[in-house]
Motif scaffolding. Sequence first.
Motif, PDB file in Angstrom:
ATOM      1  N   LYS A  19       0.831  -1.207   0.000  1.00 31.88           N
ATOM      2  CA  LYS A  19       0.000   0.000   0.000  1.00 31.88           C
ATOM      3  C   LYS A  19       0.863   1.252   0.000  1.00 31.88           C
ATOM      4  CE  LYS A  19      -3.706   2.270   2.630  1.00 31.88           C
ATOM      5  NZ  LYS A  19      -4.580   2.177   3.834  1.00 31.88           N
ATOM      6  N   ALA A  20       1.935   1.240   0.803  1.00 28.78           N
ATOM      7  CA  ALA A  20       2.834   2.395   0.843  1.00 28.78           C
ATOM      8  C   ALA A  20       3.488   2.616  -0.509  1.00 28.78           C
ATOM      9  CB  ALA A  20       3.890   2.197   1.921  1.00 28.78           C
ATOM     10  N   LEU A  21       3.930   1.536  -1.146  1.00 31.07           N
ATOM     11  CA  LEU A  21       4.568   1.669  -2.456  1.00 31.07           C
ATOM     12  C   LEU A  21       3.563   2.129  -3.512  1.00 31.07           C
ATOM     13  CD1 LEU A  21       6.824  -1.536  -2.492  1.00 31.07           C
ATOM     14  CD2 LEU A  21       7.550   0.820  -2.098  1.00 31.07           C
ATOM     15  N   ALA A  22       2.366   1.564  -3.485  1.00 34.35           N
ATOM     16  CA  ALA A  22       1.358   1.913  -4.491  1.00 34.35           C
ATOM     17  C   ALA A  22       0.943   3.373  -4.392  1.00 34.35           C
ATOM     18  CB  ALA A  22       0.134   1.007  -4.343  1.00 34.35           C
ATOM     19  N   SER A  23       0.938   3.903  -3.186  1.00 32.20           N
ATOM     20  CA  SER A  23       0.534   5.299  -2.995  1.00 32.20           C
ATOM     21  C   SER A  23       1.702   6.268  -3.176  1.00 32.20           C
ATOM     22  CB  SER A  23      -0.071   5.478  -1.606  1.00 32.20           C
ATOM     23  OG  SER A  23       0.900   5.227  -0.593  1.00 32.20           O
ATOM     24  N   GLY A  24       2.880   5.719  -3.420  1.00 32.45           N
ATOM     25  CA  GLY A  24       4.055   6.582  -3.592  1.00 32.45           C
ATOM     26  C   GLY A  24       4.577   7.155  -2.293  1.00 32.45           C
ATOM     27  N   ASP A  25       4.170   6.558  -1.159  1.00 37.18           N
ATOM     28  CA  ASP A  25       4.615   7.052   0.142  1.00 37.18           C
ATOM     29  C   ASP A  25       5.973   6.417   0.470  1.00 37.18           C
ATOM     30  OD1 ASP A  25       4.962   7.935   2.717  1.00 37.18           O
ATOM     31  OD2 ASP A  25       2.916   7.467   3.367  1.00 37.18           O
ATOM     32  N   ILE A  26       7.013   6.991  -0.092  1.00 37.69           N
ATOM     33  CA  ILE A  26       8.361   6.426   0.052  1.00 37.69           C
ATOM     34  C   ILE A  26       8.827   6.473   1.497  1.00 37.69           C
ATOM     35  CG2 ILE A  26      10.787   6.796  -0.578  1.00 37.69           C
ATOM     36  CD1 ILE A  26       9.757   7.626  -3.367  1.00 37.69           C
ATOM     37  N   ALA A  27       8.467   7.517   2.207  1.00 35.65           N
ATOM     38  CA  ALA A  27       8.874   7.623   3.612  1.00 35.65           C
ATOM     39  C   ALA A  27       8.281   6.482   4.430  1.00 35.65           C
ATOM     40  CB  ALA A  27       8.441   8.970   4.180  1.00 35.65           C
ATOM     41  N   ALA A  28       6.985   6.189   4.208  1.00 33.20           N
ATOM     42  CA  ALA A  28       6.341   5.104   4.946  1.00 33.20           C
ATOM     43  C   ALA A  28       6.943   3.755   4.583  1.00 33.20           C
ATOM     44  CB  ALA A  28       4.840   5.102   4.670  1.00 33.20           C
ATOM     45  N   ALA A  29       7.215   3.553   3.289  1.00 36.51           N
ATOM     46  CA  ALA A  29       7.811   2.290   2.861  1.00 36.51           C
ATOM     47  C   ALA A  29       9.213   2.125   3.448  1.00 36.51           C
ATOM     48  CB  ALA A  29       7.870   2.226   1.337  1.00 36.51           C
ATOM     49  N   THR A  30       9.989   3.199   3.441  1.00 40.42           N
ATOM     50  CA  THR A  30      11.353   3.142   3.974  1.00 40.42           C
ATOM     51  C   THR A  30      11.340   2.860   5.463  1.00 40.42           C
ATOM     52  OG1 THR A  30      12.089   4.695   2.277  1.00 40.42           O
ATOM     53  CG2 THR A  30      13.517   4.419   4.190  1.00 40.42           C
ATOM     54  N   GLU A  31      10.352   3.386   6.173  1.00 35.31           N
ATOM     55  CA  GLU A  31      10.276   3.192   7.618  1.00 35.31           C
ATOM     56  C   GLU A  31      10.008   1.736   7.971  1.00 35.31           C
ATOM     57  OE1 GLU A  31      10.891   4.064  11.374  1.00 35.31           O
ATOM     58  OE2 GLU A  31      11.212   5.437   9.682  1.00 35.31           O
ATOM     59  N   LYS A  70       6.234   0.655 -10.481  1.00 39.46           N
ATOM     60  CA  LYS A  70       4.821   0.450 -10.157  1.00 39.46           C
ATOM     61  C   LYS A  70       4.540  -0.962  -9.627  1.00 39.46           C
ATOM     62  CE  LYS A  70       3.434   3.865 -13.615  1.00 39.46           C
ATOM     63  NZ  LYS A  70       2.705   4.113 -14.872  1.00 39.46           N
ATOM     64  N   PRO A  71       5.130  -1.316  -8.482  1.00 41.23           N
ATOM     65  CA  PRO A  71       4.927  -2.661  -7.934  1.00 41.23           C
ATOM     66  C   PRO A  71       3.530  -2.827  -7.344  1.00 41.23           C
ATOM     67  CG  PRO A  71       6.182  -1.326  -6.399  1.00 41.23           C
ATOM     68  CD  PRO A  71       5.992  -0.482  -7.627  1.00 41.23           C
ATOM     69  N   SER A  72       3.055  -4.061  -7.319  1.00 41.31           N
ATOM     70  CA  SER A  72       1.721  -4.335  -6.788  1.00 41.31           C
ATOM     71  C   SER A  72       1.609  -5.804  -6.401  1.00 41.31           C
ATOM     72  CB  SER A  72       0.656  -4.006  -7.845  1.00 41.31           C
ATOM     73  OG  SER A  72       0.809  -4.835  -8.984  1.00 41.31           O
ATOM     74  N   ASN A  73       0.486  -6.111  -5.756  1.00 43.19           N
ATOM     75  CA  ASN A  73       0.088  -7.502  -5.493  1.00 43.19           C
ATOM     76  C   ASN A  73       1.140  -8.277  -4.709  1.00 43.19           C
ATOM     77  OD1 ASN A  73      -1.799  -9.580  -5.588  1.00 43.19           O
ATOM     78  ND2 ASN A  73      -1.018 -10.395  -7.523  1.00 43.19           N
ATOM     79  N   TRP A  74       1.611  -7.693  -3.621  1.00 40.86           N
ATOM     80  CA  TRP A  74       2.595  -8.367  -2.764  1.00 40.86           C
ATOM     81  C   TRP A  74       1.903  -9.466  -1.965  1.00 40.86           C
ATOM     82  CZ3 TRP A  74       7.819  -6.971  -2.671  1.00 40.86           C
ATOM     83  CH2 TRP A  74       8.151  -5.824  -3.410  1.00 40.86           C
ATOM     84  N   GLN A  75       2.385 -10.686  -2.095  1.00 36.54           N
ATOM     85  CA  GLN A  75       1.739 -11.831  -1.455  1.00 36.54           C
ATOM     86  C   GLN A  75       2.790 -12.791  -0.904  1.00 36.54           C
ATOM     87  OE1 GLN A  75      -1.677 -12.337  -1.390  1.00 36.54           O
ATOM     88  NE2 GLN A  75      -2.081 -10.458  -2.553  1.00 36.54           N
ATOM     89  N   VAL A  76       2.403 -13.509   0.151  1.00 33.70           N
ATOM     90  CA  VAL A  76       3.166 -14.701   0.499  1.00 33.70           C
ATOM     91  C   VAL A  76       3.043 -15.643  -0.693  1.00 33.70           C
ATOM     92  CG1 VAL A  76       3.318 -16.697   2.020  1.00 33.70           C
ATOM     93  CG2 VAL A  76       2.796 -14.438   2.970  1.00 33.70           C
ATOM     94  N   THR A  90      10.971 -15.556   8.113  1.00 31.34           N
ATOM     95  CA  THR A  90      11.442 -15.724   6.740  1.00 31.34           C
ATOM     96  C   THR A  90      10.269 -16.141   5.875  1.00 31.34           C
ATOM     97  OG1 THR A  90      13.615 -16.408   7.542  1.00 31.34           O
ATOM     98  CG2 THR A  90      13.074 -16.931   5.253  1.00 31.34           C
ATOM     99  N   ALA A  91      10.089 -15.469   4.745  1.00 26.33           N
ATOM    100  CA  ALA A  91       8.935 -15.760   3.889  1.00 26.33           C
ATOM    101  C   ALA A  91       9.306 -15.631   2.416  1.00 26.33           C
ATOM    102  CB  ALA A  91       7.780 -14.813   4.207  1.00 26.33           C
ATOM    103  N   TRP A  92       8.869 -16.633   1.644  1.00 26.58           N
ATOM    104  CA  TRP A  92       8.918 -16.524   0.187  1.00 26.58           C
ATOM    105  C   TRP A  92       7.770 -15.616  -0.250  1.00 26.58           C
ATOM    106  CZ3 TRP A  92      13.074 -18.238  -2.216  1.00 26.58           C
ATOM    107  CH2 TRP A  92      13.803 -19.286  -1.663  1.00 26.58           C
ATOM    108  N   ILE A  93       8.058 -14.726  -1.187  1.00 27.12           N
ATOM    109  CA  ILE A  93       7.046 -13.754  -1.603  1.00 27.12           C
ATOM    110  C   ILE A  93       6.946 -13.707  -3.123  1.00 27.12           C
ATOM    111  CG2 ILE A  93       7.341 -12.323   0.448  1.00 27.12           C
ATOM    112  CD1 ILE A  93       9.040 -10.406  -1.301  1.00 27.12           C
ATOM    113  N   GLN A  94       5.814 -13.228  -3.604  1.00 32.12           N
ATOM    114  CA  GLN A  94       5.630 -12.956  -5.027  1.00 32.12           C
ATOM    115  C   GLN A  94       4.988 -11.586  -5.166  1.00 32.12           C
ATOM    116  OE1 GLN A  94       3.277 -16.521  -5.610  1.00 32.12           O
ATOM    117  NE2 GLN A  94       1.413 -15.301  -5.956  1.00 32.12           N
ATOM    118  N   PHE A  95       5.226 -10.953  -6.293  1.00 32.60           N
ATOM    119  CA  PHE A  95       4.728  -9.603  -6.521  1.00 32.60           C
ATOM    120  C   PHE A  95       4.748  -9.334  -8.015  1.00 32.60           C
ATOM    121  CE2 PHE A  95       9.252  -9.506  -6.057  1.00 32.60           C
ATOM    122  CZ  PHE A  95       9.701  -8.592  -6.996  1.00 32.60           C
TER     123      PHE A  95
END
Length: 599
Positions: A19-31, A70-76, A90-95
């Motif tokens: 959600k942070a990445l999709a909204s362009g909230d780089i500060a929130a994503a970095t935190e 424009k990343p999206s759909n981050w999932q386990v 530790t988690a395998w992820i897809q996006f």
Amino acid sequence: MLDSTVEDQTQAFLDQFGKALASGDIAAATEMFAQDCYWRDLVTFTWNIKTVEGKDQVEDMLRHQLATTKPSNWQVADGEVPTEEGGVTTAWIQFETEVARGYGLVRLREGKIWTLLTTMVELKGHEEPKGFDRPLGAKHGAGKNRSTWQEEREKELAELGYTEQPYCLIIGGGQGGIALGARLRQLGVPTIIVEGNERAGDSWRNRYKSLCLHDPVWYDHLPYLKFPDNWPVFSPKDKIGDWLEMYTKVMELNYWTKTWARSASYDEASKEWTVVVDRDGEEVTLRPKQLVMATGMSGKKRMPDFPGMDTFKGVQQHSSEHDGPDDWAGKKAVVIGSNNSAHDICAALWESDVDVTMVQRSSTHIVRSETLMEVGLGALYSEEAVRNGMTTEKADLIFASLPYAILHEFQIPAYAQMKEQDKEFYDGLEKAGFQLDWGDDDSGLFMKYLRRGSGYYIDVGASQLIIDGEIKLASGQVTEVVGDGVILDTGQMLEADLIVYATGYNSMNGWVADLMGQEMADKVGKVWGLGSNTTKDPGPWEGEQRNMWKPTQQENLWFHGGNLHQSRHYSQFLSLQIKARMEGIETPVYGLQEVHHLS
């Protein structure tokens, strides 16, 4: 229930991150990253092989790349369950990104990202034809004058390079060029591989007869086609050569043997290379858009220039040219060097009743093959790992997920365990006068390989011959070669009928100098090493292998190679970078490597 809770918590974290990445909230994503974090990206965000270290670098990368990625759909990842151990989840992820699908591995510590690996799996709309999308092959139905598969293949072989130009040219048809060629073939990238030898696999066949892989079979698979379950653990050279030759045929590679590249130049206006090759006596001019040097990190021989070499009355060879021990029974040989090739050659000479002396000029890291397999590779690349559900692909990604900046921290305890486990063995070597080391920081074999590509031997028997005095050992620097031997700086004179220089190899950009001139070689700079500021790996810190598998300072010029594991793993990411450019997909590169060293 615990696994379900961990999975729910991890997915909630990924939802928040996405959600942070999709909204362009780089500060929130970095935190959401820990202060001492590492994000290793293989192409998806950076169109590069790049590790950003620390929150400031994460923020900088996102400021440059997020809008276009424009990343999206981050999932386990499907079918995977996150695990928690020692405070680390530790988690395998897809996006997804706008143009690609990705896969990765995240480690969370105290609710924040400690390490993140993101890798490009496929480009949307340009997926490999496999699974349900595999080609039909047979032509059902009826039609007049239809061509067969064989006729179409012969037409392609006759036209590509002549009436049709390849999009990509790979110079070097060893394991690296072959693996990359297979990837590009599946992506529909017209590619020619040129190889100077008479047959695919000859780069293995033509070496000394005792050569074999020191890495185990589970570590060495090629893309798409794995070694069968009854393949030997350590592959003899001729068996590998035959496998590579077979592979070029069944994977339908456009593989030109007896072909030598003579010159190459790049036209900045047309964004095109002009490469002149000699194809079995015929001069052919190729005009690819992309040029890949797959000439091998151990390909440009380093031949010393000792005083008096021209006076020696016997035979002198670089280790890459050594043809084996058969002609030297009852004679004396001196091998200059004490790494893998030197040990292999000394052992083979001893087996053929040659009086052989190894000259050790600097300390060498030794690890016993059995111990390396057990302690160093067992969890990822072994029969036990396979039976525990470990796949080659997962093993590659787990290894790739450990950033180079901290990889040594994981290696140090493993090699300390090996040192203690084989204490008697090492005591015997030191008693024989062999100078041992464990790397500048005691991190052992893998870090030495990644940092400098030399300075070690995986023991498969030669060390015991040194301990027993069967292979003689001399220490010192060569001051002079005389008519009947070698003189060291200790004053010792070693008589010889044969001198083998197991003195290693130069940087791959030496091949660039040969083909394109020194100016081009200096433009791209040194190939290999991490910038660790350890022996033979000068700083500053790069964080990735210099110039390998990623964009260089010369547009459309790439380097590919390494061991079989690296050739397999990184060919995926290099092929996707090349495919994207062929399809006109925007590839804004972040963190293009600067040149700090010329060779």
